[in-house]
Scaffold this motif. Structure first.
Motif, PDB file in Angstrom:
ATOM      1  N   LEU A   1     -14.122 -28.817 -55.475  1.00 50.94           N
ATOM      2  CA  LEU A   1     -13.610 -27.454 -55.518  1.00 50.94           C
ATOM      3  C   LEU A   1     -14.759 -26.465 -55.443  1.00 50.94           C
ATOM      4  O   LEU A   1     -15.698 -26.520 -56.241  1.00 50.94           O
ATOM      5  CB  LEU A   1     -12.830 -27.224 -56.810  1.00 50.94           C
ATOM      6  N   LEU A   2     -14.709 -25.548 -54.460  1.00 51.81           N
ATOM      7  CA  LEU A   2     -15.672 -24.464 -54.357  1.00 51.81           C
ATOM      8  C   LEU A   2     -15.059 -23.219 -54.979  1.00 51.81           C
ATOM      9  O   LEU A   2     -13.990 -22.758 -54.553  1.00 51.81           O
ATOM     10  CB  LEU A   2     -16.027 -24.174 -52.896  1.00 51.81           C
ATOM     11  N   VAL A   3     -15.699 -22.703 -56.007  1.00 54.02           N
ATOM     12  CA  VAL A   3     -15.223 -21.512 -56.708  1.00 54.02           C
ATOM     13  C   VAL A   3     -16.014 -20.311 -56.215  1.00 54.02           C
ATOM     14  O   VAL A   3     -17.248 -20.291 -56.303  1.00 54.02           O
ATOM     15  CB  VAL A   3     -15.392 -21.658 -58.232  1.00 54.02           C
ATOM     16  N   ILE A   4     -15.320 -19.310 -55.670  1.00 47.07           N
ATOM     17  CA  ILE A   4     -15.975 -18.105 -55.193  1.00 47.07           C
ATOM     18  C   ILE A   4     -15.422 -16.907 -55.966  1.00 47.07           C
ATOM     19  O   ILE A   4     -14.276 -16.922 -56.420  1.00 47.07           O
ATOM     20  CB  ILE A   4     -15.775 -17.902 -53.675  1.00 47.07           C
ATOM     21  N   PRO A   5     -16.225 -15.858 -56.145  1.00 50.58           N
ATOM     22  CA  PRO A   5     -15.736 -14.686 -56.879  1.00 50.58           C
ATOM     23  C   PRO A   5     -14.558 -14.000 -56.191  1.00 50.58           C
ATOM     24  O   PRO A   5     -13.614 -13.551 -56.843  1.00 50.58           O
ATOM     25  CB  PRO A   5     -16.956 -13.763 -56.930  1.00 50.58           C
ATOM     26  N   GLU A   6     -14.635 -13.900 -54.855  1.00 46.69           N
ATOM     27  CA  GLU A   6     -13.624 -13.184 -54.081  1.00 46.69           C
ATOM     28  C   GLU A   6     -13.796 -13.540 -52.615  1.00 46.69           C
ATOM     29  O   GLU A   6     -14.777 -14.181 -52.227  1.00 46.69           O
ATOM     30  CB  GLU A   6     -13.797 -11.668 -54.262  1.00 46.69           C
ATOM     31  N   GLU A   7     -12.837 -13.120 -51.821  1.00 45.23           N
ATOM     32  CA  GLU A   7     -12.948 -13.310 -50.376  1.00 45.23           C
ATOM     33  C   GLU A   7     -13.920 -12.276 -49.816  1.00 45.23           C
ATOM     34  O   GLU A   7     -13.743 -11.073 -50.007  1.00 45.23           O
ATOM     35  CB  GLU A   7     -11.585 -13.141 -49.708  1.00 45.23           C
ATOM     36  N   SER A   8     -14.984 -12.726 -49.155  1.00 42.26           N
ATOM     37  CA  SER A   8     -15.951 -11.817 -48.541  1.00 42.26           C
ATOM     38  C   SER A   8     -16.709 -12.557 -47.450  1.00 42.26           C
ATOM     39  O   SER A   8     -16.686 -13.794 -47.393  1.00 42.26           O
ATOM     40  CB  SER A   8     -16.937 -11.265 -49.580  1.00 42.26           C
ATOM     41  N   ALA A   9     -17.410 -11.799 -46.626  1.00 41.35           N
ATOM     42  CA  ALA A   9     -18.148 -12.405 -45.520  1.00 41.35           C
ATOM     43  C   ALA A   9     -19.242 -13.347 -46.013  1.00 41.35           C
ATOM     44  O   ALA A   9     -19.465 -14.419 -45.435  1.00 41.35           O
ATOM     45  CB  ALA A   9     -18.743 -11.320 -44.633  1.00 41.35           C
TER      46      ALA A   9
ATOM     47  N   LYS B   1     -11.630 -27.965 -51.530  1.00 39.56           N
ATOM     48  CA  LYS B   1     -10.814 -26.767 -51.569  1.00 39.56           C
ATOM     49  C   LYS B   1     -11.697 -25.579 -51.917  1.00 39.56           C
ATOM     50  O   LYS B   1     -12.752 -25.745 -52.530  1.00 39.56           O
ATOM     51  CB  LYS B   1      -9.705 -26.894 -52.623  1.00 39.56           C
ATOM     52  N   VAL B   2     -11.220 -24.390 -51.546  1.00 40.08           N
ATOM     53  CA  VAL B   2     -11.910 -23.147 -51.910  1.00 40.08           C
ATOM     54  C   VAL B   2     -10.920 -22.263 -52.648  1.00 40.08           C
ATOM     55  O   VAL B   2      -9.826 -21.999 -52.152  1.00 40.08           O
ATOM     56  CB  VAL B   2     -12.439 -22.402 -50.667  1.00 40.08           C
ATOM     57  N   LYS B   3     -11.305 -21.828 -53.849  1.00 40.82           N
ATOM     58  CA  LYS B   3     -10.444 -20.946 -54.629  1.00 40.82           C
ATOM     59  C   LYS B   3     -11.260 -19.801 -55.222  1.00 40.82           C
ATOM     60  O   LYS B   3     -12.427 -19.986 -55.597  1.00 40.82           O
ATOM     61  CB  LYS B   3      -9.755 -21.718 -55.761  1.00 40.82           C
ATOM     62  N   THR B   4     -10.623 -18.641 -55.319  1.00 44.68           N
ATOM     63  CA  THR B   4     -11.265 -17.496 -55.960  1.00 44.68           C
ATOM     64  C   THR B   4     -11.094 -17.598 -57.476  1.00 44.68           C
ATOM     65  O   THR B   4     -10.247 -18.361 -57.978  1.00 44.68           O
ATOM     66  CB  THR B   4     -10.663 -16.172 -55.480  1.00 44.68           C
ATOM     67  N   ILE B   5     -11.889 -16.804 -58.183  1.00 40.09           N
ATOM     68  CA  ILE B   5     -11.777 -16.791 -59.646  1.00 40.09           C
ATOM     69  C   ILE B   5     -10.365 -16.408 -60.073  1.00 40.09           C
ATOM     70  O   ILE B   5      -9.792 -17.020 -60.982  1.00 40.09           O
ATOM     71  CB  ILE B   5     -12.817 -15.821 -60.238  1.00 40.09           C
ATOM     72  N   SER B   6      -9.775 -15.412 -59.435  1.00 42.98           N
ATOM     73  CA  SER B   6      -8.434 -14.971 -59.813  1.00 42.98           C
ATOM     74  C   SER B   6      -7.393 -16.069 -59.576  1.00 42.98           C
ATOM     75  O   SER B   6      -6.446 -16.214 -60.358  1.00 42.98           O
ATOM     76  CB  SER B   6      -8.051 -13.708 -59.042  1.00 42.98           C
ATOM     77  N   GLN B   7      -7.552 -16.850 -58.533  1.00 43.92           N
ATOM     78  CA  GLN B   7      -6.621 -17.958 -58.279  1.00 43.92           C
ATOM     79  C   GLN B   7      -6.731 -19.016 -59.371  1.00 43.92           C
ATOM     80  O   GLN B   7      -5.727 -19.574 -59.816  1.00 43.92           O
ATOM     81  CB  GLN B   7      -6.908 -18.574 -56.911  1.00 43.92           C
ATOM     82  N   ILE B   8      -7.944 -19.312 -59.799  1.00 43.80           N
ATOM     83  CA  ILE B   8      -8.144 -20.311 -60.848  1.00 43.80           C
ATOM     84  C   ILE B   8      -7.587 -19.811 -62.178  1.00 43.80           C
ATOM     85  O   ILE B   8      -6.972 -20.572 -62.938  1.00 43.80           O
ATOM     86  CB  ILE B   8      -9.641 -20.648 -60.972  1.00 43.80           C
ATOM     87  N   GLN B   9      -7.764 -18.522 -62.460  1.00 41.12           N
ATOM     88  CA  GLN B   9      -7.260 -17.958 -63.717  1.00 41.12           C
ATOM     89  C   GLN B   9      -5.743 -18.051 -63.818  1.00 41.12           C
ATOM     90  O   GLN B   9      -5.191 -18.066 -64.917  1.00 41.12           O
ATOM     91  CB  GLN B   9      -7.709 -16.506 -63.837  1.00 41.12           C
ATOM     92  N   ALA B  10      -5.088 -18.113 -62.673  1.00 42.55           N
ATOM     93  CA  ALA B  10      -3.620 -18.166 -62.660  1.00 42.55           C
ATOM     94  C   ALA B  10      -3.082 -19.572 -62.845  1.00 42.55           C
ATOM     95  O   ALA B  10      -1.865 -19.766 -62.948  1.00 42.55           O
ATOM     96  CB  ALA B  10      -3.095 -17.582 -61.348  1.00 42.55           C
ATOM     97  N   GLU B  11      -3.959 -20.580 -62.913  1.00 44.62           N
ATOM     98  CA  GLU B  11      -3.526 -21.966 -63.030  1.00 44.62           C
ATOM     99  C   GLU B  11      -3.789 -22.488 -64.439  1.00 44.62           C
ATOM    100  O   GLU B  11      -4.871 -22.286 -64.987  1.00 44.62           O
ATOM    101  CB  GLU B  11      -4.268 -22.836 -62.008  1.00 44.62           C
TER     102      GLU B  11
END
Length: 287
Positions: free
Chosen positions: A2-10, A34-44
């Motif tokens: 799992l790749l955790v990124i802060p947000e969607e950006s270039a 998989k790639v997920k943003t911090i907000s997506q992970i917080q919702a799980e």
């Protein structure tokens, strides 16, 4: 994985692109991630399972470090200052398993300056509270290459104009070091303008600083840093190295990097740029 990124950006998209191009190369059929943003992970409720975690960027590393269900993770695209702070508080968290730094090693950066300024005797540098730990290493590495290093330490960016009055008087170059208190535009503009008035070349640590007026910099792109992490994790899985229970985090500097120069600034200061070392770019091969 799992790749955790802060947000969607270039920037993060480019990192993932490099990671995708290089993980599972050289004979493997690729690797699932998989790639997920911090907000997506917080919702799980149970976001990690048994997946190996790669936290991309300082914000993601901080998030994983403090997560109540956190586990050991690989940090990437993160400044050394941030990793150092996380490692110092590792007893409060499963912590960083391995870290792939955004920063170039000091000897690599100083060697570039020696190439461009073969007759120079001294360099100046401003350190903040986060980078003050580098003072001894800076002085040592500079001495090894024949430079005397004049170091000014500040607690905030507002102090820079007061303490740097004599910073450029006996300096052959200004060496910029990343520190959060030294990155505001007002601080950077002051340092660049003061150096310009004294005809002292500035050496940055990113492509942006070269565009802003620095003579040169060494940097790695997000895509190259992603490729390095992908290659390493592929090799790591083959060798079954990096025991999750290891006591000490492994820290890696960029393997792929490029030199960038500002020809107009160099020309105005009489600095030759035709003898730069060779770049070390990543060879990205799409799966």
């Amino acid at each position: 994985m799992l790749l955790v990124i802060p947000e969607e950006s270039a920037v993060y998209s480019n990192f993932v692109g490099g990671f995708s191009a290089c993980i599972g190369t050289k004979g493997d059929q690729g690797a699932f991630y998989k790639v997920k943003t911090i907000s997506q992970i917080q919702a799980e409720p149970e976001p990690f399972g048994t997946q190996r975690i790669v936290a991309v960027g300082a914000e993601a590393a901080e998030f994983m470090h403090n997560h109540p269900h956190g586990r050991q993770f690989t940090s990437a695209l993160t400044p050394e200052i941030s990793i150092r702070r996380l490692l110092e508080s590792a007893s409060q968290s499963p912590g960083v398993r391995s870290a792939f730094l955004l920063d170039q090693p000091l000897n690599r950066r100083l060697s570039l300056i020696r190439t461009l300024l073969p007759e120079a005797d001294s360099l100046s540098v401003v350190l903040g509270p986060g980078s003050a730990y580098l003072k001894e290493e800076l002085v040592h590495e500079a001495k090894r290459l024949g430079f005397a290093m004049q170091v000014v330490t500040v607690k905030s960016g507002e102090e820079v104009p007061q303490v740097s009055a004599d910073l450029f008087d006996n300096s052959d170059g200004l060496f910029l070091i990343y520190d959060p208190v030294l990155t505001p535009s007002s601080v950077i503009r002051f340092l660049f303008y003061s150096a310009y008035q004294k005809r002292v070349p500035v050496f940055g640590y990113s492509e942006g600083y070269v565009k802003a007026g620095a003579v040169a910099a060494i940097y790695s792109t997000a895509e190259e840093l992603g490729c390095q992490v992908g290659e390493h994790l592929t090799q790591d899985s083959r060798n079954q190295a990096g025991d999750p229970g290891q006591e000490k985090a492994q820290v890696y500097y960029p393997e792929y990097y490029s030199y960038r120069v500002n020809p107009s600034v160099a020309n105005s200061l009489g600095i030759r740029i035709d003898n730069l070392p060779a770049n070390q770019p990543a060879r990205l091969e799409k799966q």
